[in-house]
Design a protein around this motif. Structure first.
Motif, short mmCIF file in Angstrom:
data_model
loop_
_atom_site.label_atom_id
_atom_site.label_comp_id
_atom_site.label_asym_id
_atom_site.label_seq_id
_atom_site.Cartn_x
_atom_site.Cartn_y
_atom_site.Cartn_z
N GLY A 1 0.78 -1.24 0.00
CA GLY A 1 0.00 0.00 0.00
C GLY A 1 0.80 1.27 0.00
N ALA A 2 2.11 1.21 -0.05
CA ALA A 2 2.95 2.41 0.04
C ALA A 2 3.11 3.15 -1.29
N ASP A 3 2.98 2.46 -2.41
CA ASP A 3 3.26 3.06 -3.72
C ASP A 3 2.01 3.68 -4.36
N PHE A 4 2.25 4.55 -5.34
CA PHE A 4 1.18 5.16 -6.12
C PHE A 4 0.65 4.17 -7.15
N PHE A 5 -0.59 4.40 -7.58
CA PHE A 5 -1.22 3.59 -8.62
C PHE A 5 -2.17 4.48 -9.41
N LEU A 6 -2.61 3.99 -10.57
CA LEU A 6 -3.59 4.72 -11.38
C LEU A 6 -4.98 4.20 -11.04
N PHE A 7 -5.89 5.13 -10.81
CA PHE A 7 -7.24 4.81 -10.38
C PHE A 7 -8.22 5.51 -11.31
N LEU A 8 -9.18 4.77 -11.84
CA LEU A 8 -10.18 5.34 -12.75
C LEU A 8 -11.30 5.96 -11.92
N ASP A 9 -11.38 7.29 -11.96
CA ASP A 9 -12.41 8.03 -11.23
C ASP A 9 -13.77 7.65 -11.81
N ARG B 1 -3.66 9.60 -10.44
CA ARG B 1 -2.53 8.97 -9.73
C ARG B 1 -2.81 9.09 -8.24
N MET B 2 -2.96 7.96 -7.56
CA MET B 2 -3.34 7.96 -6.15
C MET B 2 -2.45 7.04 -5.35
N ARG B 3 -2.57 7.18 -4.03
CA ARG B 3 -1.98 6.22 -3.11
C ARG B 3 -2.93 6.11 -1.91
#
Length: 129
Positions: free
Chosen positions: A73-81, A89-91
């Motif tokens: 859970g520490a890294d960023f990821f792409l999330f489809l709003d 780009r979220m974390r």
């Protein structure tokens, strides 16, 4: 950058919310108006949503994605709003995930509330599709 596994974890749009955090620093004086200046160049958003996972296999795949690809859970990821249909780009802000597990029609399901953060304005990402 890894993508949120939307194909196995459905984001419930009815439980989706976001809050834009203030990006101003105020300095108060004894007399006159306070001064304010930007704290960050890009605004910060806090996003909360609820996800639903339909099967035991998908639940285990989600945990594998979270632990291995996101470094627990520490890294960023792409999330489809789900509202704007744009990639962000979220974390995870709260990296302690708590799942509600249950059985429905003979199969297991899981649900969890997610608390995430992102920086910057929302924009379309043509390279993320």
């Amino acid at each position: 950058m890894t993508k949120f596994p939307h194909e196995i974890a459905t984001v419930l749009a009815s439980d989706y919310s976001e809050e834009r955090k203030s990006s101003l620093v105020k300095v108060r004086f004894e007399k006159g108006l306070s001064q304010q200046r930007p704290k960050n160049i890009r605004p910060e958003y806090e996003v909360r949503c609820r996800i639903h996972i339909c099967s035991r296999e998908d639940y285990l795949l989600f945990l594998e994605w979270y632990n291995c690809e996101l470094n627990s859970g520490a890294d960023f990821f792409l999330f489809l709003d789900p509202v704007r249909k744009a990639w962000r780009r979220m974390r995870f802000k709260d990296i302690d995930l708590a799942f509600n597990l249950g059985v429905k029609q003979g199969g297991m399901y899981a649900e969890a509330n997610l608390f995430m953060e992102t920086y910057g304005e929302i924009s379309e990402c043509s390279t993320c599709n």
